[in-house]
Design a protein around this motif. Sequence first.
Motif, PDB file in Angstrom:
ATOM      1  N   SER A   1      42.998  97.021 104.882  1.00  0.00           N
ATOM      2  CA  SER A   1      43.760  97.685 103.825  1.00  0.00           C
ATOM      3  C   SER A   1      42.817  98.244 102.767  1.00  0.00           C
ATOM      4  O   SER A   1      41.609  97.943 102.756  1.00  0.00           O
ATOM      5  CB  SER A   1      44.705  96.693 103.158  1.00  0.00           C
ATOM      6  N   ILE A   2      43.382  99.046 101.885  1.00  0.00           N
ATOM      7  CA  ILE A   2      42.600  99.550 100.762  1.00  0.00           C
ATOM      8  C   ILE A   2      42.047  98.383  99.955  1.00  0.00           C
ATOM      9  O   ILE A   2      40.913  98.410  99.484  1.00  0.00           O
ATOM     10  CB  ILE A   2      43.469 100.459  99.880  1.00  0.00           C
ATOM     11  N   ALA A   3      42.855  97.338  99.807  1.00  0.00           N
ATOM     12  CA  ALA A   3      42.400  96.181  99.023  1.00  0.00           C
ATOM     13  C   ALA A   3      41.175  95.537  99.682  1.00  0.00           C
ATOM     14  O   ALA A   3      40.237  95.121  98.994  1.00  0.00           O
ATOM     15  CB  ALA A   3      43.527  95.169  98.892  1.00  0.00           C
ATOM     16  N   ASP A   4      41.191  95.462 101.016  1.00  0.00           N
ATOM     17  CA  ASP A   4      40.030  94.886 101.713  1.00  0.00           C
ATOM     18  C   ASP A   4      38.782  95.722 101.446  1.00  0.00           C
ATOM     19  O   ASP A   4      37.690  95.190 101.219  1.00  0.00           O
ATOM     20  CB  ASP A   4      40.278  94.856 103.233  1.00  0.00           C
ATOM     21  N   VAL A   5      38.966  97.040 101.501  1.00  0.00           N
ATOM     22  CA  VAL A   5      37.820  97.925 101.286  1.00  0.00           C
ATOM     23  C   VAL A   5      37.366  97.838  99.830  1.00  0.00           C
ATOM     24  O   VAL A   5      36.164  97.825  99.541  1.00  0.00           O
ATOM     25  CB  VAL A   5      38.183  99.375 101.662  1.00  0.00           C
ATOM     26  N   THR A   6      38.342  97.764  98.930  1.00  0.00           N
ATOM     27  CA  THR A   6      37.990  97.620  97.514  1.00  0.00           C
ATOM     28  C   THR A   6      37.167  96.363  97.297  1.00  0.00           C
ATOM     29  O   THR A   6      36.177  96.365  96.571  1.00  0.00           O
ATOM     30  CB  THR A   6      39.269  97.547  96.656  1.00  0.00           C
ATOM     31  N   ASP A   7      37.579  95.279  97.935  1.00  0.00           N
ATOM     32  CA  ASP A   7      36.820  94.027  97.811  1.00  0.00           C
ATOM     33  C   ASP A   7      35.390  94.214  98.290  1.00  0.00           C
ATOM     34  O   ASP A   7      34.438  93.738  97.668  1.00  0.00           O
ATOM     35  CB  ASP A   7      37.488  92.921  98.632  1.00  0.00           C
ATOM     36  N   ALA A   8      35.253  94.917  99.412  1.00  0.00           N
ATOM     37  CA  ALA A   8      33.911  95.135  99.955  1.00  0.00           C
ATOM     38  C   ALA A   8      33.067  95.967  98.995  1.00  0.00           C
ATOM     39  O   ALA A   8      31.874  95.692  98.787  1.00  0.00           O
ATOM     40  CB  ALA A   8      34.008  95.826 101.310  1.00  0.00           C
ATOM     41  N   VAL A   9      33.707  96.978  98.407  1.00  0.00           N
ATOM     42  CA  VAL A   9      32.982  97.821  97.449  1.00  0.00           C
ATOM     43  C   VAL A   9      32.558  96.996  96.233  1.00  0.00           C
ATOM     44  O   VAL A   9      31.425  97.117  95.746  1.00  0.00           O
ATOM     45  CB  VAL A   9      33.874  99.013  97.013  1.00  0.00           C
ATOM     46  N   ILE A  10      33.458  96.155  95.754  1.00  0.00           N
ATOM     47  CA  ILE A  10      33.114  95.339  94.585  1.00  0.00           C
ATOM     48  C   ILE A  10      31.999  94.356  94.927  1.00  0.00           C
ATOM     49  O   ILE A  10      31.086  94.123  94.145  1.00  0.00           O
ATOM     50  CB  ILE A  10      34.367  94.613  94.057  1.00  0.00           C
TER      51      ILE A  10
END
Lengths: 216, 162
Positions: free
Chosen positions: B119-128
Amino acid sequence: MHPVTETTSSSSKQARDPGEARDARDPGEHVLPAVVRAAAAGDQDAWRTLVKAYSRRLYAMARSRLGSRAEAEEVVQDVFMAASRMLTQDSGYDERGSFEAWLFRITMNRVRDVIRQRKTRAKHRETIEDSYRTSTSSQKAPVATSVAPLREALEQLGGDDREIIELRHHGGMSFPQIAELTGSPLGTVLARHHRALKKLRTLIETPTPSNEKHQP
Amino acid sequence: MNHDSTPINDHEDPRDAELESLLAENAELFAGEPDAGFEDRVFSAVSHAEETGPIASIDHEGATLTSGSSRWRLPAVIGTGAAGLIAAALVLMASLPQSGSTHTDGAAVVQADTSMNTSIADVTDAVIEAELTLLEVDLFLAGDSEFDAGAGLSIFNDEWSL
């Protein structure tokens, strides 16, 4: 995470049913099943209708709980992406239930995921937020004075009480829908809501160092 | 349309009505917060949900997350050297189930794998996570004695001389 623009909105001074706010965008309960079926079949106009009908209500609920605009928007995007996958793969949504309650249930679960992630990452997050605070101007949204004490009181309200207030007043859900979503009898939901309102009012009326400055 | 024929509550106390007015005002403020492109971004996420996974990238200016026509930018909060960029890029690539990626000189572009329901949230976590790595490396290189750099950097120490 992404830039957002501060927008103001006219405020209502009249007590009214939270459901009224959705009238202009809601596809209507008789039309909704057809819209949902069309969306499941990949009809882009149907998806636009659903996004317009629900996205800001879902955002308001997520925003209230998370306090972050960026996270609230991400939650809404995730919810619609999940809904899209589940509808098109014919899994997860039972037409006998309320589509709205289903959508809000996905949102609540996603919000809980975000809160869980925050807890496990608390130490790191503090570090990077400290860095942001020192490197950029604060991105915290200015809060209208009239609602500032309310938002502070909501922060202090217990989980179940806060949830029912947010579903009802920020999500604009009806009591029967909340009953369906939570699996509770309607009478229980009404009683919980009434108790939660009283607790909220008590919290607002109890002076604290932070809310005293908002009192007239 | 109001689906609800049930009274909100008995309104015996006029303060209940006042409180509900305040809640309505708060709900309007929240719902009015997102900019005019909000619905388009949400719709875009839906319309691309079945096509491609979100794309995350990191370079010397910070991290970018793209999903459909939506784009988020997380600027680099600190100046960092090649070591930090390489570390951050590796974290980004290691954090995501990916269907494709590139990695050059510390910059990384990762296409998330939709079959993994990323999900976008998973990718956001990876980016953070990647951004945090940049921060950790920077603090480590700056010799901040208050910061426990060991935990964040241990996985890189074997391969990279920081």
